[in-house]
Scaffold this motif. Structure first.
Motif, mmCIF file in Angstrom:
data_model
loop_
_atom_site.group_PDB
_atom_site.id
_atom_site.type_symbol
_atom_site.label_atom_id
_atom_site.label_comp_id
_atom_site.label_asym_id
_atom_site.label_seq_id
_atom_site.Cartn_x
_atom_site.Cartn_y
_atom_site.Cartn_z
ATOM 1 N N HIS A 165 0.639 -1.268 -0.306
ATOM 2 C CA HIS A 165 -0.025 -0.056 -0.042
ATOM 3 C C HIS A 165 0.796 1.035 0.051
ATOM 4 O O HIS A 165 1.654 1.284 0.681
ATOM 5 C CB HIS A 165 -0.465 0.264 1.154
ATOM 6 N N PHE A 166 0.737 2.226 -1.373
ATOM 7 C CA PHE A 166 0.969 3.412 -1.123
ATOM 8 C C PHE A 166 0.917 4.674 -0.207
ATOM 9 O O PHE A 166 -0.296 4.959 -0.184
ATOM 10 C CB PHE A 166 1.395 4.107 -2.727
ATOM 11 N N ALA A 167 2.252 5.160 0.873
ATOM 12 C CA ALA A 167 1.352 6.280 1.624
ATOM 13 C C ALA A 167 1.799 7.866 0.849
ATOM 14 O O ALA A 167 1.049 8.107 1.294
ATOM 15 C CB ALA A 167 3.114 6.406 2.501
ATOM 16 N N ALA A 169 0.428 8.271 -2.788
ATOM 17 C CA ALA A 169 0.796 7.367 -4.485
ATOM 18 C C ALA A 169 -0.502 9.286 -5.207
ATOM 19 O O ALA A 169 -0.271 9.555 -6.028
ATOM 20 C CB ALA A 169 -0.596 6.829 -4.257
ATOM 21 N N ASP A 170 -0.052 10.125 -3.960
ATOM 22 C CA ASP A 170 -0.938 11.661 -4.349
ATOM 23 C C ASP A 170 -0.311 12.214 -4.922
ATOM 24 O O ASP A 170 -0.757 13.246 -4.933
ATOM 25 C CB ASP A 170 -2.183 12.079 -3.646
ATOM 26 N N GLU A 171 0.642 11.721 -4.544
ATOM 27 C CA GLU A 171 2.212 13.542 -4.657
ATOM 28 C C GLU A 171 2.468 12.155 -6.049
ATOM 29 O O GLU A 171 2.864 11.598 -6.628
ATOM 30 C CB GLU A 171 3.197 13.494 -3.684
ATOM 31 N N SER A 172 2.683 13.831 -7.021
ATOM 32 C CA SER A 172 3.763 13.484 -7.545
ATOM 33 C C SER A 172 5.292 12.637 -7.529
ATOM 34 O O SER A 172 5.938 13.099 -6.407
ATOM 35 C CB SER A 172 4.008 14.679 -8.749
ATOM 36 N N ASP A 173 5.980 11.767 -7.962
ATOM 37 C CA ASP A 173 6.610 11.432 -7.698
ATOM 38 C C ASP A 173 7.021 10.476 -6.289
ATOM 39 O O ASP A 173 7.749 9.938 -5.417
ATOM 40 C CB ASP A 173 8.535 11.855 -7.764
ATOM 41 N N GLY A 174 6.082 9.510 -5.884
ATOM 42 C CA GLY A 174 4.994 9.506 -4.780
ATOM 43 C C GLY A 174 5.165 7.776 -4.441
ATOM 44 O O GLY A 174 5.443 7.736 -3.383
ATOM 45 N N ILE A 175 5.850 7.240 -5.630
ATOM 46 C CA ILE A 175 5.260 5.861 -5.463
ATOM 47 C C ILE A 175 6.880 5.416 -6.129
ATOM 48 O O ILE A 175 6.796 4.013 -4.861
ATOM 49 C CB ILE A 175 4.309 5.387 -6.210
ATOM 50 N N ALA A 176 8.232 5.488 -6.222
ATOM 51 C CA ALA A 176 9.543 5.698 -6.573
ATOM 52 C C ALA A 176 10.010 4.678 -5.974
ATOM 53 O O ALA A 176 10.326 3.520 -6.592
ATOM 54 C CB ALA A 176 10.164 6.911 -6.766
ATOM 55 N N GLU A 177 9.679 5.020 -4.802
ATOM 56 C CA GLU A 177 10.991 4.012 -3.594
ATOM 57 C C GLU A 177 10.150 2.950 -3.025
ATOM 58 O O GLU A 177 10.701 2.019 -3.170
ATOM 59 C CB GLU A 177 11.548 5.172 -2.687
ATOM 60 N N GLN A 178 9.053 2.968 -2.718
ATOM 61 C CA GLN A 178 7.796 1.518 -2.908
ATOM 62 C C GLN A 178 7.676 1.363 -4.414
ATOM 63 O O GLN A 178 7.504 -0.533 -3.308
ATOM 64 C CB GLN A 178 6.720 2.381 -2.137
ATOM 65 N N ALA A 200 -3.380 6.182 -7.089
ATOM 66 C CA ALA A 200 -2.196 5.406 -7.902
ATOM 67 C C ALA A 200 -3.045 4.440 -9.650
ATOM 68 O O ALA A 200 -2.024 5.029 -10.227
ATOM 69 C CB ALA A 200 -1.758 4.108 -7.262
ATOM 70 N N VAL A 201 -3.881 3.962 -9.172
ATOM 71 C CA VAL A 201 -5.323 3.673 -10.177
ATOM 72 C C VAL A 201 -5.121 5.138 -11.704
ATOM 73 O O VAL A 201 -4.526 4.596 -12.699
ATOM 74 C CB VAL A 201 -6.902 3.288 -9.438
ATOM 75 N N LEU A 202 -5.382 6.011 -10.836
ATOM 76 C CA LEU A 202 -4.837 7.668 -11.846
ATOM 77 C C LEU A 202 -4.338 7.950 -12.044
ATOM 78 O O LEU A 202 -3.710 8.821 -13.490
ATOM 79 C CB LEU A 202 -6.045 8.620 -10.878
ATOM 80 N N SER A 203 -2.982 7.777 -11.607
ATOM 81 C CA SER A 203 -1.317 8.986 -11.702
ATOM 82 C C SER A 203 -0.300 7.631 -12.370
ATOM 83 O O SER A 203 0.501 7.735 -12.561
ATOM 84 C CB SER A 203 -0.739 9.437 -10.480
ATOM 85 N N TYR A 204 -0.551 6.621 -11.585
ATOM 86 C CA TYR A 204 1.046 5.535 -12.397
ATOM 87 C C TYR A 204 0.401 4.074 -12.525
ATOM 88 O O TYR A 204 0.826 2.825 -11.943
ATOM 89 C CB TYR A 204 1.367 4.747 -10.935
ATOM 90 N N PRO A 205 0.414 3.582 -13.860
ATOM 91 C CA PRO A 205 0.099 2.570 -14.165
ATOM 92 C C PRO A 205 0.742 1.540 -14.259
ATOM 93 O O PRO A 205 0.934 1.015 -14.608
ATOM 94 C CB PRO A 205 0.258 3.326 -16.153
ATOM 95 N N GLU A 206 1.981 2.019 -14.167
ATOM 96 C CA GLU A 206 3.744 1.536 -13.848
ATOM 97 C C GLU A 206 2.789 0.405 -12.774
ATOM 98 O O GLU A 206 3.171 -0.814 -12.251
ATOM 99 C CB GLU A 206 4.575 1.985 -14.026
ATOM 100 N N TRP A 211 -4.189 -6.190 -9.751
ATOM 101 C CA TRP A 211 -5.323 -6.579 -8.975
ATOM 102 C C TRP A 211 -5.309 -4.782 -8.569
ATOM 103 O O TRP A 211 -4.148 -4.846 -7.935
ATOM 104 C CB TRP A 211 -5.933 -7.144 -7.205
ATOM 105 N N VAL A 212 -6.363 -3.483 -8.763
ATOM 106 C CA VAL A 212 -6.207 -1.838 -8.506
ATOM 107 C C VAL A 212 -7.664 -2.414 -7.113
ATOM 108 O O VAL A 212 -8.679 -3.014 -6.930
ATOM 109 C CB VAL A 212 -6.576 -0.965 -9.404
#
Ligand SMILES: *Cc1c(COP(=O)(O)O)cnc(C)c1O
Length: 362
Positions: A165-167, A169-178, A200-206, A211-212
Motif C-alpha cells: 500500500h502506498f503512502a 500515491a497522491d503526490e508526484s513522484d510519490g511511489i518510486a521508492e516503494q 495510483a490508479v489515476l497516476s501510476y499505470p506502472e 488487482w487495483v
C-alpha cells in the motif's frame, strides 16, 4: 389513542446517493487500469454511502474490500459471489472457520496472523493476500521476512496474492521508492500483485499490477489535491442537502452562533440550516466554508452547532424558509468543503451520521 394516519414532515436533511454516478466512476477506474481486476473498496459502510447499496451498484466489480468479517458475511448473504477481501485480515482464530465457510480472502500482514493460521489446520482460507511493508510502516511483513511468510502460506495450500500500500500515491513522484522495493522483493514470483489505491490508479499505470483497489474515486471525490474530481471525469455520488428553517436580518456588529465567532460587518440577511455536527458536518469548518443556497454559492458563518449551522444570504436575496441548501455534492464538491475545513473528503463522507436518511437516486 388513535393511530397516526399521516407521516410527520421529516427534518429536511438527507444524503442522496446517485447509483449511476457510482457505476460511471467504476468505468473511469476501468478505463485507467483496463488490464487489472478491480477490488472495489467499500469499507466504512461504503465510505458512508451504505455498503450493500454501493456493492449492488458496483456489481460489475471483480471483488470487494471491507474491514471486518461481519461486513464480508453480509455481502455473501446478499448474494455477492465476487472475491471479498478483509483489508486487515482476521483478528482472532475464531474467524478462520468463517473465512473458509464463506470463501473469503484475508490479508495476512503480520507473523501473529500467520502463526494462528499455522496452528489451526484445515481451516486455512485458501485466498491470502500477503501484505508487504514497502515503506508506509503501518501493516505488512518487512521485505526480508516476506519470503519465509510466503513459503509458510504456500505450504498450507493458500493461493497467495502479493500486496502493498502506498503512502504518497497522491503526490508526484510519490511511489518510486516503494514500488522499487516491492518489485525487488517480489521479483521472479509468478503470483498476482496488488498495489494501487485510487491515486495510483489515476497516476501510476506502472503500479497497476493484477488487482487495483480504488476507493475514494468510486465515490466521485479526487484522491489528489492537484486535480479536481471533474478534471478526472468523476461524478459526485453523495449529495448532502437540507433547507433553511429560519431566516433573519441582522445589523452591523451583531454576532452569530456560539462564541459569537462571527460579527456582521454590515446589515445582512442570514439563514439557519437544519444540519450540524451531530449529522457529520465538520464542526471545525470555519466561517467562509462554501455552501449552496437555492443553487447559489454562499458561505457558512459562525460556529457549526450540533443540529444547525448558519449561512450568509447576502448573495441570495430570494432565499426564504424552505430554500434548498447543498452542503456538498451536486454543484459543490466534497473536496472543496473538506479543504475549507482542513480535512479530506474521506473523513466527511465516512462521518455522515446514522440519523441522516440515505436516499437512493438513479
Ligand atoms: C482504503 C484502502 C484503499 C482505497 O484507498 P483510496 O484512497 O480510497 O482509493 C486501498 N487499499 C487499502 C489497503 C486500503 O486500506
Amino acid at each position: 389513542m388513535a393511530a397516526e394516519t399521516t407521516d410527520p414532515m421529516p427534518r429536511p436533511l438527507r444524503a442522496s446517493v446517485c447509483l449511476s454516478a457510482l457505476r460511471h466512476n467504476l468505468g473511469i477506474a476501468r478505463s485507467h487500469a483496463p488490464r487489472a481486476r478491480i477490488m472495489a473498496v467499500i469499507k466504512a459502510n461504503g465510505y458512508g454511502h451504505g455498503m450493500l447499496r454501493v456493492a449492488k451498484a458496483l456489481e460489475a466489480a471483480d471483488g470487494f474490500a471491507v474491514l471486518n468479517i461481519a461486513e464480508a458475511i453480509a455481502l455473501r448473504e446478499a448474494g455477492f459471489t465476487q472475491e471479498i477481501l478483509l483489508l486487515e485480515g482476521f483478528f482472532s482464530a475464531d474467524e478462520l472457520p468463517l473465512l473458509a465457510r464463506h470463501g473469503l480472502s484475508t490479508v495476512i500482514h503480520a507473523q501473529w496472523q500467520l502463526d494462528i493460521m499455522l496452528q489451526t489446520p484445515g481451516s486455512a482460507p485458501v485466498q491470502a493476500w500477503l501484505k508487504i511493508n514497502s515503506g508506509m510502516n503501518r501493516l505488512g511483513f518487512q521485505p526480508d521476512e516476506a519470503p519465509a511468510a510466503l513459503q509458510s502460506l504456500q505450504q498450507i495450500g493458500a493461493q497467495v496474492t502479493l500486496m502493498t500500500h502506498f503512502a504518497r500515491a497522491d503526490e508526484s513522484d510519490g511511489i518510486a521508492e516503494q514500488l522499487t522495493l516491492f518489485n525487488s522483493v517480489t521479483h521472479g514470483l509468478n503470483l498476482p500483485r496488488s498495489l494501487s489505491n485510487s491515486a495510483a490508479v489515476l497516476s501510476y499505470p506502472e503500479a497497476h499490477g493484477d488487482w487495483v483497489r480504488p476507493g475514494i474515486m468510486l465515490y466521485g471525490a479526487s484522491p489528489t489535491s492537484g486535480r479536481s474530481a471533474s478534471e478526472l471525469g468523476l461524478k459526485p455520488v453523495m449529495t448532502l442537502s437540507s433547507e433553511l428553517i429560519a431566516v433573519r436580518a441582522i445589523q452591523a456588529g451583531e454576532a452569530v452562533g456560539y462564541g459569537a465567532s462571527f460579527r456582521a460587518p454590515g446589515a445582512m440577511r442570514i439563514g439557519t440550516v437544519a444540519c450540524g455536527y451531530a449529522d457529520g458536518y465538520p464542526r471545525h469548518a470555519p466561517s467562509g466554508t462554501p455552501v449552496l443556497v437555492d443553487g447559489q454559492r454562499s458561505r457558512i458563518i459562525g460556529r457549526v452547532s450540533m443540529d444547525m449551522l448558519t449561512v450568509d444570504l447576502s448573495a441570495v436575496p430570494g432565499a426564504k424558509i424552505g430554500s434548498a441548501v447543498t452542503l456538498w455534492g451536486d454543484g459543490l464538491t466534497v473536496d472543496e468543503v473538506a479543504s475549507a475545513a482542513g480535512t479530506i473528503s474521506y473523513e466527511l463522507l465516512c462521518a455522515v451520521a446514522a440519523r441522516v436518511p440515505l436516499l437512493e437516486a438513479i
